[in-house]
Design an enzyme around this catalytic site. Sequence first.
Site: not given
Length: 414
Positions: A315, A344
């Site tokens: 979120r 990453c």
Amino acid sequence: MAFQYLNDRLHCESVDLKTVAEAYGTPNYVYSETILQRNATVLKTCFIDRGFKVSYAMKANSNPEILKLFHSFGLGMDIVSGGELKLAQHLGFTSDEINYAGVGKTLEELTLALEAQIAHFNVESEFELEQLNALAGSLGRQAPVLLRLNPDIDPQTHPHISTGLKTNKFGMDPDLISSILINPLEYPHIDFHGLHCHIGSQILNPQPFDDLIDYLAAFTAGLEQKGVELSDIDLGGGFGVNYHDAFEDILTTTPYLESFAEQALGKLGQYQLHIQPGRVLVANSALLLAQVLGNKANGDHKFVVIDGSTTELIRPALYDAYHAFYPHEKQPNSSTGDIVGPVCESSDGLAKGREISEVQTGDLVAFASAGAYASSMASTYNMRPLCPEIMVGVDGGIKLIRRRQTFEEMIALY
Ligand SMILES: Cc1ncc(COP(=O)(O)O)c(C=O)c1O
């Protein structure tokens, strides 16, 4: 209060969250059964006891233990895919307890739902209506339908979770709905039961809901004058919660539930009313528990790197959402920094520029309000296994309600 500091350590009920981390590892989600029951009780009192039908929007969190708990309070299921239909059936929800929403349903999904004889299809386009009519005809069935109306009402929420504006892909134009309902015989295998609206999510200001109720009252009155008889109105979900204080009660975070119900009954009480709440039932019921991997700084920009990430709580990256941060050991805030995960992506942050306390490698930390759109939106990006879900029961017992996915299970798909 289910989540609380006792002796300056974060607990769920009387369970120290360190115990949970030691038993199941991190990251994990910790749910409070007390809060889930409390939320379901409030929804039951405000809506079911006033004659509404309440279908929980399964997309917010589809853990079977949570679905079973809500079922025991009389809630049905609002589904948006064939997979959610299968899960509802597997858990024993009966056909009259299942509604199917969503802007795109495949022919396979429509067929499954027709065969299951679900309570309502919430149809969002003319093409879907035509496909459903043809499929129902070929199966010798009638499809019960609510048409999802796009009222062009601004829900005053984040643009990514607004659904009631013309520029959103959801729902149908009111004029198109009128013309369909005035000529229902063009769709002989459809039984038109009524209308559905869902204008958006995380709505904190009740005004858009007031506008929606007024809009529907005027729209249905206009239809009635043209001889259209409807029986059901579904007002959708969207009730917002306070992400800034994880320890608040649902009636404090969402104080307008009761007045919303009264207003809807006052203006649309001649219809069987439905709602489809998701977030409000589950958001405050869980924490994402994680461990600090270490501290680092790029120049004077401080980062706390934890083992939880956007794969467990997307979120913040998706909606710039705020989730309150709690160290396991209570201490005053002493610096400002970003709390980031190992994934990453530069967007893999759970909190940006946050006032935080001094935490060290190995410390436990928690992000609050992780019950809605967290585990159900989780991914295995970077080959990170889905993490465990743990429920602390009303009796203070700890129950594993989803185990951690294994690497072998991930690799087996290939
Ligand atoms: C059609 C529909 N109904 C209900 C909901 C549940 O919304 P919320 O979790 O905000 O209550 C959603 C969420 O996107 C939805 O798309």
